[in-house]
Design an enzyme around this catalytic site. Structure first.
Site, PDB file in Angstrom:
ATOM      1  N   TYR A 139       1.014   1.034  -1.541  1.00  0.00           N
ATOM      2  CA  TYR A 139       1.301   2.386  -1.039  1.00  0.00           C
ATOM      3  C   TYR A 139       0.526   2.691   0.247  1.00  0.00           C
ATOM      4  O   TYR A 139      -0.150   3.701   0.361  1.00  0.00           O
ATOM      5  CB  TYR A 139       1.014   3.442  -2.112  1.00  0.00           C
ATOM      6  CG  TYR A 139       1.796   3.205  -3.380  1.00  0.00           C
ATOM      7  CD1 TYR A 139       3.190   3.271  -3.365  1.00  0.00           C
ATOM      8  CD2 TYR A 139       1.157   2.874  -4.573  1.00  0.00           C
ATOM      9  CE1 TYR A 139       3.929   3.027  -4.515  1.00  0.00           C
ATOM     10  CE2 TYR A 139       1.894   2.634  -5.730  1.00  0.00           C
ATOM     11  CZ  TYR A 139       3.266   2.715  -5.695  1.00  0.00           C
ATOM     12  OH  TYR A 139       3.981   2.471  -6.830  1.00  0.00           O
ATOM     13  N   LYS A 179      15.670  -2.095  -2.543  1.00  0.00           N
ATOM     14  CA  LYS A 179      15.864  -3.509  -2.845  1.00  0.00           C
ATOM     15  C   LYS A 179      15.573  -3.757  -4.325  1.00  0.00           C
ATOM     16  O   LYS A 179      14.638  -3.162  -4.840  1.00  0.00           O
ATOM     17  CB  LYS A 179      14.935  -4.380  -1.973  1.00  0.00           C
ATOM     18  CG  LYS A 179      15.243  -4.313  -0.489  1.00  0.00           C
ATOM     19  CD  LYS A 179      14.243  -5.120   0.331  1.00  0.00           C
ATOM     20  CE  LYS A 179      12.883  -4.434   0.405  1.00  0.00           C
ATOM     21  NZ  LYS A 179      11.888  -5.169   1.222  1.00  0.00           N
ATOM     22  N   ASP A 212      10.846  -8.173   5.115  1.00  0.00           N
ATOM     23  CA  ASP A 212      10.120  -7.194   4.314  1.00  0.00           C
ATOM     24  C   ASP A 212       8.815  -6.858   5.056  1.00  0.00           C
ATOM     25  O   ASP A 212       8.323  -7.678   5.834  1.00  0.00           O
ATOM     26  CB  ASP A 212       9.831  -7.815   2.939  1.00  0.00           C
ATOM     27  CG  ASP A 212       8.933  -6.946   2.095  1.00  0.00           C
ATOM     28  OD1 ASP A 212       9.180  -5.730   2.030  1.00  0.00           O
ATOM     29  OD2 ASP A 212       7.978  -7.493   1.505  1.00  0.00           O
ATOM     30  N   ARG A 213       8.259  -5.660   4.839  1.00  0.00           N
ATOM     31  CA  ARG A 213       7.039  -5.305   5.559  1.00  0.00           C
ATOM     32  C   ARG A 213       5.775  -5.686   4.787  1.00  0.00           C
ATOM     33  O   ARG A 213       5.078  -6.633   5.174  1.00  0.00           O
ATOM     34  CB  ARG A 213       7.030  -3.795   5.875  1.00  0.00           C
ATOM     35  CG  ARG A 213       5.978  -3.424   6.925  1.00  0.00           C
ATOM     36  CD  ARG A 213       5.779  -1.921   7.047  1.00  0.00           C
ATOM     37  NE  ARG A 213       4.958  -1.398   5.940  1.00  0.00           N
ATOM     38  CZ  ARG A 213       4.604  -0.129   5.812  1.00  0.00           C
ATOM     39  NH1 ARG A 213       4.996   0.778   6.697  1.00  0.00           N
ATOM     40  NH2 ARG A 213       3.863   0.261   4.786  1.00  0.00           N
ATOM     41  N   ASP A 214       5.512  -4.973   3.698  1.00  0.00           N
ATOM     42  CA  ASP A 214       4.237  -5.148   2.984  1.00  0.00           C
ATOM     43  C   ASP A 214       4.148  -6.535   2.341  1.00  0.00           C
ATOM     44  O   ASP A 214       4.985  -6.903   1.523  1.00  0.00           O
ATOM     45  CB  ASP A 214       4.074  -4.050   1.929  1.00  0.00           C
ATOM     46  CG  ASP A 214       4.089  -2.653   2.552  1.00  0.00           C
ATOM     47  OD1 ASP A 214       3.509  -2.488   3.643  1.00  0.00           O
ATOM     48  OD2 ASP A 214       4.688  -1.734   1.960  1.00  0.00           O
TER      49      ASP A 214
HETATM   50 MG   LIG Z   1       6.604  -6.914   0.049  1.00  0.00          MG
END
Ligand SMILES: [Mg+2]
Ligand SMILES: [Zn+2]
Length: 172
Positions: free
Chosen positions: A18, A100, A7-9
């Site tokens: 955002y 997801k 996952d990125r964030d």
């Molecule tokens: Mg995340």
């Protein structure tokens, strides 16, 4: 191939909500070292990220790609090779198959590269990331605490770590 889905964030960068500007992108401490370590174990690295800010109209596909290309450039300067980045631009009410915990992004990667699920992993910072892995048939999962609030007691993750920095304590 064996893949680590990431996952990125909240895993790669601090989750500021955002994120749509390079100026707001802060790599989490230890991410480069950890990714080089995973590469040394023979894993391919794939980023899978929900970006509903696009569907909600907060930023554009183009804005996402500006940040993404900048991030990939930083990785390549750090000798980290990211095999692929997939993102879901939809909002929850779109009921798409890629957001997801749906498995659309993982299915896409599987069609493209034919992954070995048994030897692959997923790292996320939300329980819905862990659910994505389970829905897809990957049981090796790591929840990191650097992003979201998590419910340690009820998590289905195999491992819970303070951050990606400590990945060598569970993926070996
Ligand atoms: Mg995340
Ligand atoms: Zn989607």
């Amino acid at each position: 191939m064996k893949v680590v889905f990431i996952d990125r964030d909240g895993v790669i960068n601090k989750d500021v909500g955002y994120l749509d500007k390079i100026e707001d992108f802060q790599f989490i401490d230890g991410v480069f070292t950890s990714f080089r370590y995973l590469q040394s174990l023979g894993f391919s690295l794939v980023i899978i990220t929900n970006q509903s800010g696009i569907g909600r109209g907060y930023f554009s596909d183009y804005d996402f790609h500006v940040v993404n290309n900048w991030m990939l450039d930083k990785f390549s300067h750090e000798n980290v090779n990211i095999l692929d980045v997939l993102y879901c631009p939809h909002k929850p009410l779109d009921l798409c198959t890629c957001r997801k915990p749906n498995t659309g992004m993982l299915e896409t990667i599987n069609k493209k590269y034919n992954i070995i699920k048994k030897e692959s992993w997923l790292i996320g910072d939300k329980e819905s990331d862990i659910d994505t892995a389970i829905n897809f048939g990957i049981t090796n999962t790591v929840l990191v605490e650097s992003g979201q609030e998590i419910d340690k007691k009820n998590s289905k993750a195999n491992f819970i770590l303070p951050s990606i920095k400590f990945i060598d304590s569970c993926i070996t």
